[in-house]
Design an enzyme around this catalytic site. Structure first.
Site, mmCIF file in Angstrom:
data_model
loop_
_atom_site.group_PDB
_atom_site.id
_atom_site.type_symbol
_atom_site.label_atom_id
_atom_site.label_comp_id
_atom_site.label_asym_id
_atom_site.label_seq_id
_atom_site.Cartn_x
_atom_site.Cartn_y
_atom_site.Cartn_z
ATOM 1 N N CYS A 2 -2.587 -36.324 -19.068
ATOM 2 C CA CYS A 2 -4.239 -36.950 -19.063
ATOM 3 C C CYS A 2 -4.762 -36.606 -18.110
ATOM 4 O O CYS A 2 -6.151 -36.036 -17.422
ATOM 5 C CB CYS A 2 -4.368 -37.909 -20.357
ATOM 6 S SG CYS A 2 -3.576 -39.316 -19.073
ATOM 7 N N TYR B 148 3.731 -31.984 -23.913
ATOM 8 C CA TYR B 148 2.160 -31.664 -23.989
ATOM 9 C C TYR B 148 1.231 -31.617 -22.806
ATOM 10 O O TYR B 148 1.395 -32.517 -22.010
ATOM 11 C CB TYR B 148 1.698 -32.377 -25.137
ATOM 12 C CG TYR B 148 1.774 -33.853 -24.832
ATOM 13 C CD1 TYR B 148 -0.340 -34.578 -24.258
ATOM 14 C CD2 TYR B 148 1.432 -34.844 -25.571
ATOM 15 C CE1 TYR B 148 -0.663 -35.539 -24.348
ATOM 16 C CE2 TYR B 148 2.035 -36.263 -25.168
ATOM 17 C CZ TYR B 148 0.421 -35.967 -24.165
ATOM 18 O OH TYR B 148 0.676 -37.857 -23.975
ATOM 19 N N GLU C 59 0.604 -43.699 -13.322
ATOM 20 C CA GLU C 59 -0.213 -42.762 -12.471
ATOM 21 C C GLU C 59 -0.963 -43.763 -11.266
ATOM 22 O O GLU C 59 -1.244 -43.522 -10.400
ATOM 23 C CB GLU C 59 -1.828 -42.681 -13.341
ATOM 24 C CG GLU C 59 -2.514 -44.777 -13.559
ATOM 25 C CD GLU C 59 -3.873 -44.507 -14.440
ATOM 26 O OE1 GLU C 59 -4.245 -43.457 -14.095
ATOM 27 O OE2 GLU C 59 -3.735 -45.819 -15.357
ATOM 28 N N LYS D 182 0.895 -1.682 -0.097
ATOM 29 C CA LYS D 182 0.064 0.088 0.031
ATOM 30 C C LYS D 182 0.382 1.629 0.029
ATOM 31 O O LYS D 182 0.803 2.423 -1.164
ATOM 32 C CB LYS D 182 -1.116 0.215 1.454
ATOM 33 C CG LYS D 182 -1.653 1.374 1.095
ATOM 34 C CD LYS D 182 -2.776 0.830 2.356
ATOM 35 C CE LYS D 182 -3.956 -0.228 2.385
ATOM 36 N NZ LYS D 182 -4.575 -0.516 3.423
ATOM 37 N N ASN E 194 -4.920 -37.764 -12.162
ATOM 38 C CA ASN E 194 -6.131 -38.372 -11.148
ATOM 39 C C ASN E 194 -5.624 -39.519 -10.180
ATOM 40 O O ASN E 194 -5.919 -39.711 -9.187
ATOM 41 C CB ASN E 194 -7.574 -38.469 -11.971
ATOM 42 C CG ASN E 194 -7.294 -37.636 -13.118
ATOM 43 O OD1 ASN E 194 -7.597 -36.386 -12.672
ATOM 44 N ND2 ASN E 194 -8.731 -37.933 -14.309
ATOM 45 N N SER F 196 2.409 -41.103 -20.594
ATOM 46 C CA SER F 196 1.110 -40.002 -20.302
ATOM 47 C C SER F 196 0.737 -39.887 -18.782
ATOM 48 O O SER F 196 0.475 -40.687 -18.523
ATOM 49 C CB SER F 196 0.092 -40.333 -20.602
ATOM 50 O OG SER F 196 -0.814 -39.665 -20.623
ATOM 51 N N GLY G 82 -1.359 -40.470 -15.476
ATOM 52 C CA GLY G 82 -2.283 -39.363 -15.253
ATOM 53 C C GLY G 82 -2.582 -39.789 -13.910
ATOM 54 O O GLY G 82 -2.430 -40.083 -12.406
ATOM 55 N N GLY H 199 -7.771 -7.214 5.580
ATOM 56 C CA GLY H 199 -9.134 -8.071 6.857
ATOM 57 C C GLY H 199 -7.405 -8.554 7.794
ATOM 58 O O GLY H 199 -8.162 -8.779 9.237
ATOM 59 N N HIS I 260 -17.284 -39.467 -11.286
ATOM 60 C CA HIS I 260 -17.301 -39.144 -11.818
ATOM 61 C C HIS I 260 -18.421 -38.222 -12.922
ATOM 62 O O HIS I 260 -18.079 -38.103 -14.041
ATOM 63 C CB HIS I 260 -17.854 -40.592 -11.878
ATOM 64 C CG HIS I 260 -19.036 -41.270 -13.188
ATOM 65 N ND1 HIS I 260 -20.364 -40.510 -14.014
ATOM 66 C CD2 HIS I 260 -18.313 -41.210 -14.392
ATOM 67 C CE1 HIS I 260 -20.263 -41.409 -14.949
ATOM 68 N NE2 HIS I 260 -19.447 -42.229 -15.245
ATOM 69 N N ARG J 78 -6.650 0.159 -8.349
ATOM 70 C CA ARG J 78 -6.199 -0.655 -8.744
ATOM 71 C C ARG J 78 -5.626 -1.081 -9.857
ATOM 72 O O ARG J 78 -7.260 -0.801 -10.692
ATOM 73 C CB ARG J 78 -6.728 -1.464 -7.526
ATOM 74 C CG ARG J 78 -8.494 -1.831 -7.503
ATOM 75 C CD ARG J 78 -8.197 -2.462 -5.873
ATOM 76 N NE ARG J 78 -9.822 -2.499 -6.152
ATOM 77 C CZ ARG J 78 -10.808 -2.118 -4.556
ATOM 78 N NH1 ARG J 78 -9.255 -2.615 -3.599
ATOM 79 N NH2 ARG J 78 -11.609 -2.080 -4.271
ATOM 80 N N ARG K 84 -3.198 2.952 8.719
ATOM 81 C CA ARG K 84 -2.941 1.638 8.740
ATOM 82 C C ARG K 84 -2.143 0.985 8.245
ATOM 83 O O ARG K 84 -1.122 1.070 7.836
ATOM 84 C CB ARG K 84 -3.825 1.853 7.273
ATOM 85 C CG ARG K 84 -5.356 2.189 7.070
ATOM 86 C CD ARG K 84 -5.461 2.956 5.350
ATOM 87 N NE ARG K 84 -7.046 2.937 5.235
ATOM 88 C CZ ARG K 84 -7.677 3.989 5.211
ATOM 89 N NH1 ARG K 84 -6.689 5.044 5.229
ATOM 90 N NH2 ARG K 84 -8.730 4.402 4.975
ATOM 91 N N MET L 247 -4.852 -7.573 9.744
ATOM 92 C CA MET L 247 -4.209 -6.413 10.937
ATOM 93 C C MET L 247 -4.896 -5.341 10.777
ATOM 94 O O MET L 247 -6.313 -5.026 9.836
ATOM 95 C CB MET L 247 -2.858 -6.309 10.365
ATOM 96 C CG MET L 247 -1.771 -7.095 9.989
ATOM 97 S SD MET L 247 0.161 -6.593 9.587
ATOM 98 C CE MET L 247 0.046 -6.392 7.502
ATOM 99 N N ARG M 97 -6.690 -45.461 -24.574
ATOM 100 C CA ARG M 97 -6.429 -45.827 -23.850
ATOM 101 C C ARG M 97 -6.821 -47.320 -23.625
ATOM 102 O O ARG M 97 -8.309 -47.308 -23.988
ATOM 103 C CB ARG M 97 -6.222 -45.537 -22.310
ATOM 104 C CG ARG M 97 -5.840 -45.583 -21.260
ATOM 105 C CD ARG M 97 -6.557 -45.474 -19.870
ATOM 106 N NE ARG M 97 -7.996 -45.147 -19.753
ATOM 107 C CZ ARG M 97 -7.983 -44.295 -19.183
ATOM 108 N NH1 ARG M 97 -7.127 -43.524 -17.909
ATOM 109 N NH2 ARG M 97 -9.683 -44.270 -18.466
HETATM 110 C C1 PEP Z 1 -5.669 -40.310 -14.351
HETATM 111 O O1 PEP Z 1 -6.122 -40.959 -13.808
HETATM 112 O O2 PEP Z 1 -5.722 -38.987 -14.237
HETATM 113 C C2 PEP Z 1 -6.746 -40.523 -15.739
HETATM 114 C C3 PEP Z 1 -6.317 -39.865 -16.784
HETATM 115 O O3 PEP Z 1 -7.262 -41.680 -15.825
HETATM 116 P P1 PEP Z 1 -8.701 -41.891 -14.787
HETATM 117 O O4 PEP Z 1 -9.266 -40.627 -14.630
HETATM 118 O O5 PEP Z 1 -9.521 -42.512 -15.990
HETATM 119 O O6 PEP Z 1 -8.312 -42.936 -13.680
HETATM 120 MG MG MG Z 2 -6.457 -43.385 -14.179
#
Ligand code: PEP
Ligand code: MG
Length: 919
Positions: free
Chosen positions: A875, A895, A789, A42, A812, A808, A810, A122, A500, A386, A113, A124, A662
């Site tokens: 992915c 990628y 993964e 500030k 998730n 790749s 995974g 918020g 899902h 700002r 201030r 201080m 896959r």
């Molecule tokens: C993952 O596990 O990141 C993935 C892309 O496969 P899925 O979500 O289909 O398990």
């Molecule tokens: Mg997976």
């Protein structure tokens, strides 16, 4: 206590510190915007504004170093050290304002201030209206000819100073604020409800009662000497750096405790000093549309909060804005000019000054500015500027316009894009006007953005029962796919951001709210209960997928406009991005959508999604329930032509771009029917008893399906599945070759943990491909690679890279297994973890760079230690999340791959990562 030697050393160091107080005002300043570490964010910005000739209320900043010294040496030493500088700085304010601090007739009031190097909103303390006492308040009343304003400011000052500096806080959590308690008692006595109903005498009584309360509680009189007030407030701000709130915030964000806070002392200015005073907010461009028009609102004889409070109707700053406003409000020009004139018309010279500053500030900060100003007795003060918040559409237009105007460079234009905000341009949105009057019944996770309105249905196979439906489920499963596609939006009571429902909805670009724990769904009675209120099948609800708000009834939607600027910014991103963006697409339709958004290939085709369509699921179920290899092969033979056609469609849509396919991944249990009627149907078709079907389904039940019979474990136990899928892929590619279209399949093995698991599958894939090549007397090029993964795969990536042609990630599953959080159950506790600050973000949404990221980095490095040119991508859902995309870039990935509707976001994020690296 510090020992003598230490104390001596510190004192010696202090002698060398040249300046502890940096002045600003009168269009000059000692500091500038590069000095954030010393002056706080500030303080540095106030100095910068003043230095470029913007009239900010004059003041000074006590440096963050003084805060650190205060923590070491205490109050007395520090006051001694900076007293002279502070007195000189106050004198500077007095000279500029023409008022005197502590003077009874012509008083200067000031604010104190906090201001750390980063904004800690918020966390201080702040004290306003310092300098007031029993004599000064009379001076202010006389000067402003507004006794009420003077006494109201005084009582607010005692309240604020009492709380912040004198510790007049509630004694226990059940108590209310001690000053509020006094106010409540007076309201009760006077039989009034609102603060605004207090008379001047009431305000005077409050001041005396407040001071009495201070004396009683602290044992001291409320400080009347303005200098005592100032030092008390400065020390309180320093103390607030070590307050519970600030420590918590610092820990959460990883800010070190030795940064300290600066203290900003500034002249108070008032917009409520009569007809030649006022206050307002303005934007250098339209924050809604991005149009390059100066705009904003103001009120005469008002304080800042009056503009936002909505009690009085603010007026427009420019004449153009005022005319547009009147048209919308259906106000005649004569009425407008007379009763709602613009600032441009009412105070032309103030307006032209303001106009000059807005132009100057936008050019200086090279971005659209959101400014606050006050006019005190005919003098304009700029309180703050700002970078303005804006809609996605405005963001894109402003970036492109500013580029065209020469205000910013191409790289800056890209960096001005907040990638996630592009979402707004990709989905229908609620009409902002309609949203103002809605009733929000609950909130869930904003799993897939957009807006959806429809009638509640509870079962996927009833998703077309009405014209517009919201599929409302406890959770969804692959069986619900068709219904999800038919409904306008998806709402689930359970599940997180990679459940899902969430993953599929994002893939479809369909609005989805998941994990709305407050919903009690009763499938049997077809009801939805929220906090005791019951909704039935057929009732209308609306989902705001961007905020997670579940809204009662219908809300009007509007189609967002994809303007030409959007395409321009995307083209620009390609100029700078080096890491490619692919898409996760399972159908030719999705593949086409993604290509239109600029996808440079497919990073993941989940083949199982193709099996859920009505004509295929039967063959799939027969395959699963078959007892013998022969039986399975018979069913697979039915699936082969269907898969082949699907792959042909996808290859064709991608026109020579690489397509990663896959092999089958999910637990087989997900494919079998769970409803009695469908089980009966299946038994009849397979010419076996219902009992036999039931037993088979029960056998498929697993304690932990996510860690069970899935991924490459399916292909390794039922090699005929891998054979069929490979055949379908290779035959499809050859068929396209015959048509003159190139196909580049990359066959991907899911969920491997060991090299042998991969090799086993690779052998089947290569043997099958060779067989097809021989049959067709032709070949195509293809790759065989794997998902990484499972943590063990990342740890042994150097071994796996001996055979795999690409990786790749995974993320998730990798996140699920690294954290040990079930993807399908995390919705139960993750929101609470985030609320409590145990986690700052959902790791299924934002890649956990600290932990899971290490596995990704290690996997990439180990893989490339064996194959330096190994193609590596991601992915998991993180492939479309900007901070994760930047991480992937820095890891050296080739990628990222994400849902079609996130492709533009990932493209911008990829370009930004490349630009940031160079900067
Ligand atoms: C993952 O596990 O990141 C993935 C892309 O496969 P899925 O979500 O289909 O398990
Ligand atoms: Mg997976």
């Amino acid at each position: 206590m510090l020992d003598f030697k230490n104390r001596f050393n510190i004192m010696e160091t202090l002698q060398e510190v040249k300046t502890s107080v940096y002045k600003f005002g009168n269009k000059i300043a000692d500091g500038n915007s590069t000095m954030k570490n010393l002056l706080g964010g500030k303080g540095a910005n106030l100095a910068e504004m003043s230095a470029i000739g913007i009239p900010v209320p004059p003041g000074f900043t006590i440096t963050t170093e003084v805060c650190t010294e205060y923590n070491l040496l205490g109050k007395e030493v520090v006051i001694d050290m900076i007293k002279e500088e502070v007195e000189a700085a106050i004198e500077n304010i007095e000279n500029i304002m023409g008022t005197i601090y502590g003077d009874n007739d012509n008083p200067l009031l000031i604010s104190v201030r906090s201001g750390a190097r980063v904004s800690m909103p918020g966390m201080m303390d702040t004290v306003l209206n310092l300098g007031l006492n029993d004599e000064v308040v009379v001076g202010i009343a006389n000067k402003t000819k507004n006794e009420r304003f003077a006494w109201d400011s005084y009582r607010r000052f005692i309240q604020m100073y009492g709380g912040v500096v004198l510790g007049m806080k509630p004694e226990s959590k059940e108590d209310i604020d001690p000053f509020e308690e006094i106010m409540e008692a007076l309201k009760h006595k006077r039989n009034i409800e609102l603060d605004t109903e207090f008379t001047v005498q009431d305000l005077k009584d409050l001041v005396y009662d407040f001071k009495d309360a201070v004396k009683k509680r602290t044992g001291h009189d409320f400080p009347t000497d303005p200098w005592d007030q100032l030092w008390g407030a400065v020390m309180a701000v320093f103390n607030s750096w070590n307050g519970d709130r600030a420590i918590y915030y610092r820990n959460m964000n990883g800010y070190p405790s030795d940064w300290g806070t600066a203290v900003n002392v500034q002249a108070m200015v008032y917009g409520n000093m009569g007809e030649n005073s006022g206050t307002g907010v303005c934007f250098t461009r339209d924050a809604g549309t991005g149009e390059n028009v100066f705009n904003g609102e103001y009120l005469i004889d008002a304080q800042g909060e009056d503009v936002v409070a909505g009690v009085r109707t603010p007026q427009q700053i420019t004449k153009l804005g005022s005319k547009r406003w009147a048209e919308l409000a259906k106000i005649e020009e004569v009425d407008r000019a007379e009763n709602y004139p613009s600032l441009e018309e009412l105070m032309p010279s103030i307006y032209s000054e303001l106009n000059e500053y807005q132009d100057k500030l936008e050019k200086h900060y090279r971005d659209m500015q959101d400014m606050e100003f006050t006019i005190q007795e005919g003098k304009l003060w700029i309180l703050q500027t700002r970078n303005g918040k804006r809609t996605g559409a405005a963001m894109v237009k402003i970036a492109i316009d500013a580029l065209k105007e020469g205000l910013i460079s191409e790289k800056e234009a890209l960096l001005h894009i907040e990638p996630n905000k592009l979402d707004e341009l990709l989905h229908p949105i609620f009409d902002p006007e309609a949203l103002k009057a809605v009733h929000v019944i609950a909130q869930g996770l904003p799993a897939s953005p957009g807006a959806a309105t429809g009638q509640i249905v509870f079962f996927a196979d009833e998703a077309n029962k009405y014209k517009n439906t919201i599929l409302t489920r406890i959770e969804t499963s692959p069986e619900d796919l068709e219904g999800m596609n038919l409904s306008n939006g998806i709402l689930t009571a359970r599940g997180g951001m990679t459940s899902h429902a969430a993953v599929v909805a994002r893939g479809m670009g369909k609005c989805c709210i998941s994990g709305a724990g407050a919903l009690k769904i009763d499938y049997k009675n077809r009801t939805l209960n929220v906090d005791g209120k019951e909704y039935h099948e057929g009732d209308w609800i609306s989902l705001n997928g961007s905020t997670g708000n579940i809204i009662e009834g219908k809300v009007a939607t509007i189609e967002p406009e994809l303007s030409g600027e959007f395409a321009k910014i995307m083209d620009l991103s390609d100029k700078y991005a080096t890491m490619k963006v692919r898409t996760n697409a399972d159908t030719p339709k999705d593949a086409k959508v993604a290509r239109n958004f600029g996808a440079q290939g497919i990073g993941l085709t989940r083949t199982e999604h193709m099996f859920f369509e009505v004509d295929r699921i039967k063959a799939m179920r027969e395959m699963i329930l078959a007892d013998t290899v022969k039986g399975r092969e018979r069913a697979l033979a039915q699936l082969l032509p269907m898969q082949r056609t699907d792959f042909e469609g996808i290859f064709e849509a991608m026109q020579g771009l690489p397509v990663t396919i896959r092999l089958l991944d999910p637990p087989l249990h997900e494919f079998v029917p769970h409803q009695l009627a469908t089980q009966k149907e299946l038994a009849e078709e397979m010419h076996i008893s219902l009992e036999a079907v039931k037993i088979k389904i029960a056998e498929l039940q697993e304690f932990n399906p996510m860690l069970g019979h899935r991924g490459c474990r399916l292909g390794n136990t039922y090699p005929e599945i891998t054979e069929m899928q490979t055949r379908a892929i290779i035959e499809a590619a050859l068929n396209l070759k015959d048509k003159g279209i190139e196909a580049k399949p990359e066959i991907m093995v899911p969920l491997i943990g060991t090299l042998s698991e991969f090799v086993e599958q690779e052998n089947i894939i290569r043997a099958t491909a060779n067989k097809v090549f021989k049959e067709r007397n032709d070949t195509i090029k293809y790759l065989v690679g794997t998902m990484i993964e499972i943590p063990r795969a990342a740890l042994t990536a150097d071994l796996i890279a001996q055979r795999a042609e690409f990786f790749s990630f995974g993320t998730n599953d990798l996140t699920q297994m690294a954290f040990g959080y079930s993807r399908d159950d995390a919705g139960k506790f993750l929101p609470i973890y985030i609320e409590k600050g145990i986690l700052s973000v959902d790791p299924f949404e934002v890649l956990d760079q600290e932990g899971v990221g290490q596995l990704v980095k290690m996997g990439t490095e180990k893989g490339r230690s064996i194959k330096p040119n190994l193609k590596v991508g991601i992915c998991g859902e993180h492939g479309g999340e900007p901070s994760s995309v930047e991480f992937c870039y820095n890891t050296g990935m080739n990628y990222v791959s994400c849902s079609p509707f996130r492709v533009p976001i990932a493209r911008i994020a990829s370009a930004q990562a490349a630009i940031k690296e160079v900067i």
